[in-house]
Motif scaffolding. Structure first.
Motif, PDB file in Angstrom:
ATOM      1  N   UNK A 160       2.305  -4.022  11.311  1.00  0.00           N
ATOM      2  CA  UNK A 160       2.651  -3.016  11.383  1.00  0.00           C
ATOM      3  C   UNK A 160       2.934  -2.531  10.276  1.00  0.00           C
ATOM      4  N   UNK A 161       2.024  -1.764   8.872  1.00  0.00           N
ATOM      5  CA  UNK A 161       2.217  -1.566   7.808  1.00  0.00           C
ATOM      6  C   UNK A 161       2.856  -0.232   8.291  1.00  0.00           C
ATOM      7  N   UNK A 162       4.067   0.157   7.489  1.00  0.00           N
ATOM      8  CA  UNK A 162       5.150   1.137   7.799  1.00  0.00           C
ATOM      9  C   UNK A 162       4.933   1.759   5.831  1.00  0.00           C
ATOM     10  N   UNK A 163       4.515   1.314   5.371  1.00  0.00           N
ATOM     11  CA  UNK A 163       4.810   1.910   3.529  1.00  0.00           C
ATOM     12  C   UNK A 163       3.740   0.904   3.079  1.00  0.00           C
ATOM     13  N   UNK A 164       2.657   2.050   2.177  1.00  0.00           N
ATOM     14  CA  UNK A 164       2.116   1.178   1.454  1.00  0.00           C
ATOM     15  C   UNK A 164       2.108   1.847  -0.169  1.00  0.00           C
ATOM     16  N   UNK A 165       2.596   1.123  -1.572  1.00  0.00           N
ATOM     17  CA  UNK A 165       2.933   1.601  -2.335  1.00  0.00           C
ATOM     18  C   UNK A 165       2.224   0.754  -3.428  1.00  0.00           C
ATOM     19  N   UNK A 166       2.179   1.002  -4.572  1.00  0.00           N
ATOM     20  CA  UNK A 166       2.043   0.804  -6.213  1.00  0.00           C
ATOM     21  C   UNK A 166       1.919  -0.549  -5.761  1.00  0.00           C
ATOM     22  N   UNK A 167       1.031  -1.924  -5.220  1.00  0.00           N
ATOM     23  CA  UNK A 167       0.743  -2.562  -5.565  1.00  0.00           C
ATOM     24  C   UNK A 167       1.803  -3.923  -4.799  1.00  0.00           C
ATOM     25  N   UNK A 168       1.628  -3.651  -3.545  1.00  0.00           N
ATOM     26  CA  UNK A 168       2.411  -3.474  -2.066  1.00  0.00           C
ATOM     27  C   UNK A 168       2.444  -2.766  -1.072  1.00  0.00           C
ATOM     28  N   UNK A 169       2.883  -3.735   0.052  1.00  0.00           N
ATOM     29  CA  UNK A 169       2.754  -2.817   1.350  1.00  0.00           C
ATOM     30  C   UNK A 169       4.434  -3.322   1.875  1.00  0.00           C
ATOM     31  N   UNK A 170       5.054  -2.446   2.771  1.00  0.00           N
ATOM     32  CA  UNK A 170       6.270  -2.998   4.022  1.00  0.00           C
ATOM     33  C   UNK A 170       5.542  -2.819   5.014  1.00  0.00           C
ATOM     34  N   UNK A 171       5.645  -4.476   5.335  1.00  0.00           N
ATOM     35  CA  UNK A 171       5.193  -4.197   7.029  1.00  0.00           C
ATOM     36  C   UNK A 171       6.786  -4.917   7.958  1.00  0.00           C
ATOM     37  N   UNK A 172       5.883  -4.510   9.317  1.00  0.00           N
ATOM     38  CA  UNK A 172       7.256  -4.907  10.330  1.00  0.00           C
ATOM     39  C   UNK A 172       6.143  -6.257  10.909  1.00  0.00           C
ATOM     40  N   UNK A 173       6.079  -8.032  11.318  1.00  0.00           N
ATOM     41  CA  UNK A 173       5.633  -8.060  11.806  1.00  0.00           C
ATOM     42  C   UNK A 173       6.580  -8.289  13.470  1.00  0.00           C
ATOM     43  N   UNK A 174       5.616  -8.494  14.013  1.00  0.00           N
ATOM     44  CA  UNK A 174       6.423  -9.014  15.746  1.00  0.00           C
ATOM     45  C   UNK A 174       6.869 -10.634  15.263  1.00  0.00           C
ATOM     46  N   UNK A 175       7.764 -10.851  16.266  1.00  0.00           N
ATOM     47  CA  UNK A 175       7.831 -11.883  16.224  1.00  0.00           C
ATOM     48  C   UNK A 175       7.189 -13.139  16.729  1.00  0.00           C
ATOM     49  N   UNK A 176       6.575 -14.761  15.917  1.00  0.00           N
ATOM     50  CA  UNK A 176       5.683 -15.224  16.677  1.00  0.00           C
ATOM     51  C   UNK A 176       6.253 -16.772  16.257  1.00  0.00           C
ATOM     52  N   UNK A 177       4.741 -17.516  16.483  1.00  0.00           N
ATOM     53  CA  UNK A 177       5.251 -18.791  16.515  1.00  0.00           C
ATOM     54  C   UNK A 177       4.472 -20.189  15.781  1.00  0.00           C
TER      55      UNK A 177
END
Length: 195
Positions: free
Chosen positions: A20-37
């Protein structure tokens, strides 16, 4: 057959880890990733990122082509993820491993790799700061983009500085609209930017 050609040439319909994209900023994104294999190669000690390259890719590709305990073929996914761990000092070796995301239908019970240099790994739920860039990315471009991202987020996030990830989303045959990323992982306990 048509689906396989589309996936190879255009990267269409490839599965990827949920975020999930939490925040979009100039030049990057803050994302929350689910657990993954993931299926992951053994780390290689190296002073050059390219040393964690084609051998790793083919070890993982062989796994998804059936070199596993179930002789199960598994669809290609994205991104191809490399964890780059910096060495201490200018001439010290770091290490690199490479991972393929395991598709959702195998997340809970992936086949066991037959190759001793390949293993199943699990990433926890994590916050990632990601910078996306186009083109055919070589190692020097990934390093340049990681440095740019570090400057953009300097003082805004408490990230792991001892490693970063490179993420490639496209086959070598895709010519246009290519997607590459560098990721920094936010240290546990920090829920948002420090700003």
């Amino acid at each position: 057959m048509i689906k396989a050609v589309k996936q190879t040439l255009f990267g269409v319909d490839l599965k990827m880890p949920a975020y999930t994209v939490i925040k979009e900023a100039e030049g990057y994104e803050e994302r929350d990733y689910d657990p993954s294999t993931w299926v992951t190669t053994s780390p290689v000690k190296t002073m050059k990122m390219k040393d964690g390259g084609s051998d790793h890719f083919w070890q993982l590709f062989n796994y998804i082509q059936g070199k596993n305990n179930k002789e199960q073929k598994i669809e290609m996914t994205v991104p191809v993820l490399r964890k780059v761990i910096a060495g201490g000092g200018p001439a010290c070796e770091g290490s690199i491993d490479m991972s393929f995301y395991v598709p959702p239908e195998f997340q809970d019970d992936p086949p066991t790799p037959n190759d001793a240099n390949v293993s199943i790994s699990r990433l926890p739920a994590q916050k990632v700061i990601a910078r996306t860039f186009p083109g055919f990315a070589k190692d020097d471009k990934y390093l340049e983009e990681a440095q740019t991202l570090a400057q953009l987020i300097d003082g805004k996030y408490n990230v792991h500085e001892e490693y970063f990830y490179t993420a490639g989303y496209d086959s070598p045959w895709k010519m246009f609209n290519r997607r590459n990323e560098v990721w920094f992982v936010v240290k546990e306990g920090q829920t948002t930017s420090i700003e």
